[in-house]
Motif scaffolding. Structure first.
Motif, short mmCIF file in Angstrom:
data_model
loop_
_atom_site.label_atom_id
_atom_site.label_comp_id
_atom_site.label_asym_id
_atom_site.label_seq_id
_atom_site.Cartn_x
_atom_site.Cartn_y
_atom_site.Cartn_z
N LEU A 45 -1.71 41.70 9.74
CA LEU A 45 -2.95 42.12 9.08
C LEU A 45 -2.86 43.54 8.56
CD1 LEU A 45 -5.54 40.61 11.60
CD2 LEU A 45 -4.75 39.62 9.45
N GLU A 47 -4.21 46.25 9.41
CA GLU A 47 -5.58 46.72 9.14
C GLU A 47 -5.72 48.23 9.26
OE1 GLU A 47 -8.35 42.95 10.44
OE2 GLU A 47 -7.58 44.24 12.04
N PHE A 252 -2.62 34.77 2.13
CA PHE A 252 -3.86 35.18 2.80
C PHE A 252 -4.44 34.04 3.63
CE2 PHE A 252 -3.36 37.90 -0.90
CZ PHE A 252 -3.49 39.16 -0.33
N GLU A 255 -6.30 35.23 6.77
CA GLU A 255 -7.64 35.74 6.49
C GLU A 255 -8.61 34.61 6.13
OE1 GLU A 255 -4.81 39.15 5.66
OE2 GLU A 255 -4.83 36.97 5.44
N SER A 258 -9.57 32.69 9.19
CA SER A 258 -10.43 33.54 10.03
C SER A 258 -11.85 33.58 9.48
CB SER A 258 -9.85 34.96 10.08
OG SER A 258 -10.67 35.80 10.86
N ASN A 259 -11.98 33.67 8.15
CA ASN A 259 -13.32 33.66 7.54
C ASN A 259 -14.05 32.35 7.77
OD1 ASN A 259 -13.01 36.25 6.55
ND2 ASN A 259 -12.34 35.60 4.51
N SER A 390 -14.50 38.17 -0.91
CA SER A 390 -13.48 37.96 0.12
C SER A 390 -12.37 37.11 -0.47
CB SER A 390 -14.08 37.26 1.34
OG SER A 390 -14.45 35.92 1.00
N TRP A 391 -11.20 37.10 0.20
CA TRP A 391 -10.11 36.26 -0.29
C TRP A 391 -10.50 34.79 -0.26
CZ3 TRP A 391 -6.45 37.64 -3.32
CH2 TRP A 391 -5.97 38.94 -3.29
#
Length: 445
Positions: A45, A47, A252, A255, A258-259, A390-391
């Motif tokens: 990530l 981050e 991605f 991500e 996760s979303n 968001s992606w």
């Protein structure tokens, strides 16, 4: 007698079916192993890092894709003129360079290690053409290519699962994780490359059914493009869109899941394995179709079906008529039904349908270089023009638009190639699309 020659002698005594299974397994294993050196870093990530106000992971992905894209442009000439000497050695050498770059990525501090990801991508763009050169021109290239190409789906999830396990369960630092993942696949890579080198060349019957595959010089490459330019433009445009979508999903995926509320590291391998099996089954069925142009037309239908699945499933998810899990599986299936055929059988049947002298590598690298150029451009367009999306949301909008545009391009492509088929038959009195028998004729159009 060398080790490769010794193994080759033993393999050549096996029945054709057994040889084909060994070839398919070796190609699948080799390309899956390569993914450990290419895609493991996307499981991180990063981050805590940012550079010039832009997400650090985006820098890393863009740098690698830029290197990968440049090698694809170089591959247009390199792969098309590739002979059969020392192909396995070239695979090992190129992946070794990429692995050294991952060591640099771990050692060199951010943001300077962005350069290491660029260097990692440079040699890896040539691996597909080298591996596929062992497979093309055989009467079951669909099966061989399908098995190799599903590594694009399977390895994507599998390598991310391995990489996240190293980070989450074994405490490997994110910057060391790509190099450590590659370390796990060094021995498997060497074994699979050795098997590829030992595989016997296409038989006489293979050559009669699919034409002899030979290097192409500059004049031959220009002639091929000139003969099929409208169809190639449509094909490359569609492939560009599929490459963009596939890269967003692949790079991605962590991500996006996760979303959607899924953080289980096993989710990547499980869902992508299901998609890989379905796509493999669909593509393998084309072995049963002996008429090259009929198979070529069916490939168009498969790609168009993939567009419909990806677009409709996304629409249904946005209307809350489909769960996040089902949307990712169905849209992923549709995307790979559209993307994978171009990496395995689309150009194989194109060359066989028109009995063209040459090889798949040339036209595949024309499409690939353009596709990755588009992928780099879209990454930065999203970062600067759609930064508030968001992606996940960006991927959904891209799926809807690209599925529509690519679907139209595929329809026009099929119409063009069918019209060309009819014109050749009318002009020559020869049906170049019947089941091949005897010596192959090179039909110039």
């Amino acid at each position: 007698m060398g080790l490769t020659a010794s193994i080759s002698g033993k393999i050549s005594r096996y029945p054709y079916v057994v040889i084909s299974l060994i070839t398919a397994s070796a190609a699948f294993g080799c390309y899956t192993s390569m993914y450990a050196f290419r895609k493991a870093f996307t499981a991180g990530l990063y981050e805590e890092a940012e550079f010039l106000g832009i997400n650090y992971k985006l820098w890393l992905i863009s740098a690698q894709i830029l290197g990968y894209m440049l090698s694809k442009f170089y591959g247009i000439r390199f792969i098309s003129e590739l002979g059969h000497e020392k192909r396995g050695w070239k695979i090992v050498l190129l992946i070794s360079i990429a692995w050294i770059a991952l060591l640099g990525f771990a050692i060199v501090p951010a943001p300077y290690n962005i350069v290491c990801m660029f260097l990692n991508g440079l040699p890896l763009g040539l691996i597909w053409g080298l591996v596929f050169s062992f497979l093309e021109g055989r009467r079951i290239t669909e099966f061989l290519g399908a098995v190799m190409s599903i590594s694009l789906v399977f390895a994507s999830g599998f390598i991310k699962t391995v990489a996240r396990t190293l980070v989450d369960d074994l405490g490997v630092a994110e910057y060391w994780m790509p190099f450590a993942t590659g370390l796990l696949f060094v021995v498997p890579l060497l074994i699979f490359v050795l098997l590829l080198e030992a595989v016997p060349p296409p038989t006489k019957k293979d050559i009669e059914m699919r034409t002899l595959r030979a290097p192409m010089n500059a004049a031959q490459r220009r002639a091929f493009l000139s003969d099929f330019l409208p169809g190639i433009i449509l094909t490359v445009f569609a492939y560009l869109l599929f490459t963009v979508l596939r890269d967003i999903r692949d790079n991605f995926q962590v991500e996006i899941w996760s979303n959607l509320g899924f953080v289980n590291q096993d989710i990547y391998a499980k869902t992508d394995s299901v998609i890989a099996i379905i796509v493999l089954a669909l593509m393998s069925l084309l072995i049963l179709v002996r008429r090259n142009f009929v198979a070529f037309a069916l490939i168009h239908v498969m790609i168009l079906t993939g567009c419909l699945l990806a677009g409709i499933s996304t629409f249904l998810y946005l209307q809350e008529a489909l769960s996040g899990m089902n949307w990712m599986v169905i849209s992923g299936l549709g995307l790979y039904m559209a993307y994978i055929p171009y990496n395995a059988i689309f150009f194989e049947r194109l060359i066989a349908s028109y009995h063209q002298a040459g090889n798949i590598g040339f036209i595949m690298y024309v499409a690939d270089s353009t596709g990755y150029l588009g992928s780099v451009a879209v990454l930065f367009v999203r970062e600067f023009a759609f930064v508030n999306l968001s992606w996940t949301a960006f991927f959904q909008h891209a799926l809807l638009l690209c599925s529509l545009l690519a679907g139209l391009a595929v329809c026009f492509s099929l119409a063009y190639f069918y019209t060309k088929k009819v014109r050749i038959k009318d002009n020559t009195g020869t049906d170049a699309f019947s089941v091949p028998r005897g010596e192959v004729q090179i039909i110039k159009t």
